[in-house]
Scaffold this motif. Structure first.
Motif, PDB file in Angstrom:
ATOM      1  N   ILE A  99       0.346  -1.124   6.959  1.00  0.00           N
ATOM      2  CA  ILE A  99       0.221  -1.666   5.599  1.00  0.00           C
ATOM      3  C   ILE A  99       1.309  -1.089   4.703  1.00  0.00           C
ATOM      4  O   ILE A  99       1.931  -1.803   3.902  1.00  0.00           O
ATOM      5  CB  ILE A  99      -1.177  -1.371   5.022  1.00  0.00           C
ATOM      6  CG1 ILE A  99      -2.260  -2.117   5.810  1.00  0.00           C
ATOM      7  CG2 ILE A  99      -1.249  -1.764   3.550  1.00  0.00           C
ATOM      8  CD1 ILE A  99      -3.677  -1.741   5.419  1.00  0.00           C
ATOM      9  N   ILE A 100       1.565   0.205   4.848  1.00  0.00           N
ATOM     10  CA  ILE A 100       2.623   0.840   4.064  1.00  0.00           C
ATOM     11  C   ILE A 100       3.977   0.225   4.393  1.00  0.00           C
ATOM     12  O   ILE A 100       4.778  -0.068   3.502  1.00  0.00           O
ATOM     13  CB  ILE A 100       2.626   2.362   4.315  1.00  0.00           C
ATOM     14  CG1 ILE A 100       1.372   3.002   3.714  1.00  0.00           C
ATOM     15  CG2 ILE A 100       3.885   3.019   3.739  1.00  0.00           C
ATOM     16  CD1 ILE A 100       1.104   4.415   4.202  1.00  0.00           C
ATOM     17  N   GLN A 123       7.474   3.924   3.222  1.00  0.00           N
ATOM     18  CA  GLN A 123       7.631   4.701   4.437  1.00  0.00           C
ATOM     19  C   GLN A 123       6.509   5.728   4.520  1.00  0.00           C
ATOM     20  O   GLN A 123       6.202   6.394   3.531  1.00  0.00           O
ATOM     21  CB  GLN A 123       8.974   5.430   4.446  1.00  0.00           C
ATOM     22  CG  GLN A 123      10.174   4.514   4.334  1.00  0.00           C
ATOM     23  CD  GLN A 123      11.469   5.301   4.270  1.00  0.00           C
ATOM     24  OE1 GLN A 123      12.150   5.485   5.278  1.00  0.00           O
ATOM     25  NE2 GLN A 123      11.823   5.774   3.083  1.00  0.00           N
ATOM     26  N   SER A 124       5.910   5.854   5.705  1.00  0.00           N
ATOM     27  CA  SER A 124       4.860   6.841   5.917  1.00  0.00           C
ATOM     28  C   SER A 124       5.486   8.188   6.243  1.00  0.00           C
ATOM     29  O   SER A 124       6.337   8.288   7.129  1.00  0.00           O
ATOM     30  CB  SER A 124       3.942   6.410   7.068  1.00  0.00           C
ATOM     31  OG  SER A 124       3.268   5.214   6.760  1.00  0.00           O
ATOM     32  N   LEU A 158       4.556  -0.160  -4.346  1.00  0.00           N
ATOM     33  CA  LEU A 158       5.633   0.414  -3.548  1.00  0.00           C
ATOM     34  C   LEU A 158       6.920  -0.392  -3.663  1.00  0.00           C
ATOM     35  O   LEU A 158       6.912  -1.623  -3.645  1.00  0.00           O
ATOM     36  CB  LEU A 158       5.230   0.497  -2.076  1.00  0.00           C
ATOM     37  CG  LEU A 158       4.151   1.522  -1.712  1.00  0.00           C
ATOM     38  CD1 LEU A 158       3.868   1.465  -0.220  1.00  0.00           C
ATOM     39  CD2 LEU A 158       4.566   2.923  -2.123  1.00  0.00           C
ATOM     40  N   ASN A 159       8.027   0.317  -3.739  1.00  0.00           N
ATOM     41  CA  ASN A 159       9.362  -0.260  -3.636  1.00  0.00           C
ATOM     42  C   ASN A 159      10.028   0.267  -2.373  1.00  0.00           C
ATOM     43  O   ASN A 159       9.591   1.272  -1.793  1.00  0.00           O
ATOM     44  CB  ASN A 159      10.202   0.109  -4.866  1.00  0.00           C
ATOM     45  CG  ASN A 159       9.659  -0.497  -6.137  1.00  0.00           C
ATOM     46  OD1 ASN A 159       9.319  -1.687  -6.177  1.00  0.00           O
ATOM     47  ND2 ASN A 159       9.538   0.307  -7.187  1.00  0.00           N
ATOM     48  N   ARG A 190      10.834  11.144  -3.857  1.00  0.00           N
ATOM     49  CA  ARG A 190      10.557   9.783  -3.366  1.00  0.00           C
ATOM     50  C   ARG A 190       9.065   9.531  -3.142  1.00  0.00           C
ATOM     51  O   ARG A 190       8.659   8.397  -2.890  1.00  0.00           O
ATOM     52  CB  ARG A 190      11.305   9.520  -2.054  1.00  0.00           C
ATOM     53  CG  ARG A 190      12.815   9.549  -2.159  1.00  0.00           C
ATOM     54  CD  ARG A 190      13.441   9.093  -0.851  1.00  0.00           C
ATOM     55  NE  ARG A 190      12.949   9.875   0.277  1.00  0.00           N
ATOM     56  CZ  ARG A 190      13.443  11.041   0.657  1.00  0.00           C
ATOM     57  NH1 ARG A 190      14.430  11.592  -0.034  1.00  0.00           N
ATOM     58  NH2 ARG A 190      12.952  11.689   1.695  1.00  0.00           N
ATOM     59  N   THR A 191       8.260  10.591  -3.203  1.00  0.00           N
ATOM     60  CA  THR A 191       6.831  10.441  -2.907  1.00  0.00           C
ATOM     61  C   THR A 191       6.144   9.619  -3.992  1.00  0.00           C
ATOM     62  O   THR A 191       6.228   9.931  -5.169  1.00  0.00           O
ATOM     63  CB  THR A 191       6.142  11.812  -2.805  1.00  0.00           C
ATOM     64  OG1 THR A 191       6.837  12.618  -1.844  1.00  0.00           O
ATOM     65  CG2 THR A 191       4.693  11.656  -2.379  1.00  0.00           C
ATOM     66  N   ARG A 192       5.455   8.586  -3.565  1.00  0.00           N
ATOM     67  CA  ARG A 192       4.735   7.712  -4.498  1.00  0.00           C
ATOM     68  C   ARG A 192       3.234   7.924  -4.422  1.00  0.00           C
ATOM     69  O   ARG A 192       2.535   7.850  -5.421  1.00  0.00           O
ATOM     70  CB  ARG A 192       5.068   6.240  -4.190  1.00  0.00           C
ATOM     71  CG  ARG A 192       4.554   5.242  -5.226  1.00  0.00           C
ATOM     72  CD  ARG A 192       5.365   5.321  -6.510  1.00  0.00           C
ATOM     73  NE  ARG A 192       4.982   4.271  -7.451  1.00  0.00           N
ATOM     74  CZ  ARG A 192       3.985   4.369  -8.336  1.00  0.00           C
ATOM     75  NH1 ARG A 192       3.259   5.463  -8.396  1.00  0.00           N
ATOM     76  NH2 ARG A 192       3.728   3.376  -9.160  1.00  0.00           N
ATOM     77  N   TRP A 193       2.724   8.169  -3.194  1.00  0.00           N
ATOM     78  CA  TRP A 193       1.285   8.272  -2.980  1.00  0.00           C
ATOM     79  C   TRP A 193       0.964   9.377  -1.976  1.00  0.00           C
ATOM     80  O   TRP A 193       1.755   9.661  -1.077  1.00  0.00           O
ATOM     81  CB  TRP A 193       0.715   6.973  -2.394  1.00  0.00           C
ATOM     82  CG  TRP A 193       0.605   5.815  -3.317  1.00  0.00           C
ATOM     83  CD1 TRP A 193       1.528   4.819  -3.500  1.00  0.00           C
ATOM     84  CD2 TRP A 193      -0.501   5.488  -4.166  1.00  0.00           C
ATOM     85  NE1 TRP A 193       1.066   3.898  -4.408  1.00  0.00           N
ATOM     86  CE2 TRP A 193      -0.178   4.282  -4.838  1.00  0.00           C
ATOM     87  CE3 TRP A 193      -1.730   6.092  -4.427  1.00  0.00           C
ATOM     88  CZ2 TRP A 193      -1.046   3.689  -5.742  1.00  0.00           C
ATOM     89  CZ3 TRP A 193      -2.593   5.496  -5.330  1.00  0.00           C
ATOM     90  CH2 TRP A 193      -2.249   4.305  -5.981  1.00  0.00           C
ATOM     91  N   LEU A 194      -0.224   9.930  -2.113  1.00  0.00           N
ATOM     92  CA  LEU A 194      -0.907  10.668  -1.054  1.00  0.00           C
ATOM     93  C   LEU A 194      -2.105   9.832  -0.655  1.00  0.00           C
ATOM     94  O   LEU A 194      -2.903   9.435  -1.508  1.00  0.00           O
ATOM     95  CB  LEU A 194      -1.375  12.035  -1.541  1.00  0.00           C
ATOM     96  CG  LEU A 194      -2.397  12.755  -0.638  1.00  0.00           C
ATOM     97  CD1 LEU A 194      -1.783  13.117   0.703  1.00  0.00           C
ATOM     98  CD2 LEU A 194      -2.970  13.982  -1.341  1.00  0.00           C
TER      99      LEU A 194
END
Length: 382
Positions: A113-114, A120-121, A94-95, A146-150
């Motif tokens: 943790i995020i 950002q959650s 994450l950045n 901007r979404t990095r993860w699900l």
């Protein structure tokens, strides 16, 4: 400090002060670690397996995990619990400004943790009417550049919801259109599942090159204090996570890793026995809670939690004249009036509910449900 820990510690303080307190607030099985697992740890100590282990995990344990997942050992990292796997993963990827989509209700540590990893959650409410599960439409609407993860959790803490293979595949169809989004599937409760369980990797093999599965021995094998979890992911991600872990904890405890190896390769008979006990406890708790006027409790398909609604009780008054406006106030009232510690839904991102863990002995669950009934019976509508 998470709200779960804060409530548990308040219960300890009250008990130490002489109050009659029963805490059904933590997710820790009351069963002991099976004897053959403890024996394996003892043998490892006597054999001198007490030196620094490899940061990525001991070869035998990584090989066993890899064999069960049908991957190579290079796709496996062993860490000090599943929580560290999540931290390693997010710190490595994450950045500032990156988004992580998190269906709610969610385990309380996810958002923290995020946040400390710079992300950002993006919280997506998934209520009881949807079985506490995200729909493909919700996922599609939440994804941005901007979404990095699900971040998925199945079986879920706190709801016990379990995604079916078809439901995971439907989410996978959305994700296939967005190759910049990676998938983290927290499956720590996979062996405590009362319906057929499907891993995200199994349901969506075409997305394996951007998927990490998080698991460990804490829950199914009653090894919470041994602190062993692992991640299964593409080798490039594993390497990045090892670089992070090497500067935080280094390798997980060598003795605990020996015990974990026995847990996943040795006698498994305790899994079915304990899952049956959890099912019986679940059935009792769901029936007892639904018998309380104002409480609505869905039947979970996995894990060892229920996540009932207390919406119908909000607006009611306590014997002291306080109007209960939130789930937080409701849980505080229950603790103060009956000594029962439960966790408000706010802690999991979905207010109006509360979490009760049935990872406790039947006698404690009977006592806890009776206390909750007493607390609710003391409320009035005027």
């Amino acid at each position: 400090m998470s709200e779960i820990v804060a409530i548990s510690e308040e219960a300890v303080r009250m008990r130490a002060s002489g109050h009659d307190v029963l805490a059904l607030s933590t997710g820790e099985p009351d069963f002991p670690t099976p004897a053959h697992i403890c024996d394996a740890a003892h043998k490892a100590m006597l054999a001198g397996q007490t030196r620094y282990p490899p940061t990525v995990g001991i070869p035998a344990l990584r090989a066993a995990i890899a064999e069960q997942a049908n991957v190579e050992p290079s796709n496996v990292i062993v860490a000090t619990g599943a929580k560290q796997v999540l931290a390693d993963m997010f710190l490595a990827t994450l950045n500032e400004g990156d988004d992580v989509i998190v269906p709610t209700p969610y385990w309380t540590s996810y958002s923290d943790i995020i946040a400390f990893s710079g992300g950002q959650s993006v919280l997506v409410p998934c209520g009881a009417e949807a079985g506490f599960k995200m729909t493909p439409e919700q996922l599609a609407d939440a994804i941005t550049p901007r979404t990095r993860w699900l971040l998925l959790n199945s079986p879920s803490n706190p709801s016990g919801a379990v995604y079916s293979a078809a439901e995971l595949q439907a989410l996978g169809e959305v994700l296939a259109r967005h190759p910049h989004v990676w998938i983290a599937s927290d499956e720590i409760y996979d062996l405590i599942c009362y319906e057929p369980f499907t891993s995200f990797r199994t349901a969506c093999p075409d997305l394996a090159d951007r998927t990490i599965v998080i698991n460990g021995v804490s829950k199914a094998h009653a090894m919470t204090g041994w602190r062993i979890g692992w991640g299964i992911a593409p080798a490039e991600l594993i390497q990045a996570m090892v670089a992070v872990q090497g500067q935080i904890t280094s390798g997980a405890c060598s003795i605990s890793q020996a015990a974990a190896l026995e847990a996943i390769t040795g006698d498994q008979s305790h899994i079915a026995e304990r899952r049956g006990a959890f099912r019986d406890r679940r059935d009792f708790v769901v029936q007892a809670l639904n018998a309380i006027s104002g409480i609505n409790c869905a039947t979970p398909d996995g894990a060892f939690y229920v996540f009932p609604s207390c919406h119908a009780l909000l607006g009611h008054k306590t014997p002291q004249g306080q109007t209960l406006e939130t789930d937080v106030e409701f849980c505080a009232y229950v603790l103060a009036s009956t000594g029962l510690a439960i966790v408000p839904g706010r802690a999991f991102g979905l207010p109006g509910h509360f979490r009760l863990s049935y990872a406790y002995a039947r006698a404690d669950l009977e006592d806890g449900c009776a206390r909750l009934k007493d607390a609710v019976s003391g409320l009035t509508t005027n």
